[in-house]
Design an enzyme around this catalytic site. Structure first.
Site, PDB file in Angstrom:
ATOM      1  N   HIS A 108      49.329  66.341  60.781  1.00  8.68           N
ATOM      2  CA  HIS A 108      48.650  65.505  59.794  1.00  8.68           C
ATOM      3  C   HIS A 108      47.159  65.794  59.892  1.00  8.68           C
ATOM      4  CE1 HIS A 108      51.771  62.790  58.229  1.00  8.68           C
ATOM      5  NE2 HIS A 108      52.358  62.987  59.397  1.00  8.68           N
ATOM      6  N   ALA A 162      57.527  71.133  83.389  1.00  7.97           N
ATOM      7  CA  ALA A 162      57.600  69.746  82.919  1.00  7.97           C
ATOM      8  C   ALA A 162      56.208  69.220  82.599  1.00  7.97           C
ATOM      9  CB  ALA A 162      58.258  68.875  83.977  1.00  7.97           C
ATOM     10  N   LYS A 168      48.629  77.539  73.111  1.00 10.81           N
ATOM     11  CA  LYS A 168      48.277  78.938  72.845  1.00 10.81           C
ATOM     12  C   LYS A 168      49.463  79.818  73.215  1.00 10.81           C
ATOM     13  CE  LYS A 168      46.068  79.368  77.347  1.00 10.81           C
ATOM     14  NZ  LYS A 168      44.822  79.501  78.076  1.00 10.81           N
TER      15      LYS A 168
END
Length: 198
Positions: A108, A162, A168
């Protein structure tokens, strides 16, 4: 690994297996409940498996092709995995995802110093949607609570630790951890060992 299920889960899996055979031909097991929006944009190969409470959303944004989420063979995703696609997310063969992973190619708003950047004065749900395709290679293992952001390419053989936030590209055969994620080990094809990055 051999799983030992209780009676309740055996019944639940049996119901999910019937659901899979009726609505997801070729998949191994789609566990219910599952939330899928835009199923017409989904393409999966044999062996596709999901955990419970997965949320898979493919939005008709006007960009991308007829199939927006492409899953390779034997792709297994854990419980509460959320994948949101506006343009294209490609996941390779033999990938294994733990639980509570978020993968998205959509945002958004755009937050950069360009003419089309979003303004903080505009409510988030009124900002223009921006997409950047995501690609995840073959034999990738993604750990619990990891987040894969728009525009990322993860090459073959990677392990995403985790709680990592991948913002990137990640080269092949690497172990990455952290937020933002960075490489801590790389596999040496000649010595057949994982080498620490100093």
């Amino acid at each position: 690994m051999v799983n030992s299920y209780g009676l309740g889960e055996i019944f639940t899996n049996a119901m999910s297996l019937v659901y899979t055979k009726l609505f997801f031909k070729g998949a191994r097991l789609i566990r219910r409940p599952i939330y899928i929006r835009g199923k017409k944009f989904l393409q999966f190969a044999e062996g596709f498996t999901t955990g419970y409470n997965c949320r898979i959303e493919m939005f008709d944004t006007g960009v991308g092709e007829s199939k927006k989420l492409l899953l390779g063979k034997n792709c297994k995703i854990g419980d509460y995995v959320h994948i949101a696609v506006g343009e294209k997310v490609t996941i390779g063969n033999n990938c294994l995802f733990a639980s509570k992973i978020y993968i998205s190619d959509i945002s958004h708003g755009k937050y950069s110093n360009t003419a089309d950047a979003s303004s903080p004065e505009t409510p988030p749900d009124e900002r223009k949607l921006f997409t950047r395709p995501v690609s995840i290679g073959n034999n990738v293992w993604i750990g619990e609570n990891a987040c894969i952001l728009p525009g990322v390419t993860i090459e073959d053989g990677c392990i995403i630790g985790a709680n990592s936030v991948v913002n990137k590209d990640i080269p092949r055969n690497c172990v990455v951890v952290g937020a933002p994620a960075y490489v801590v080990k790389i596999y040496d094809d000649q010595t057949k060992q994982w080498l620490k990055i100093k």
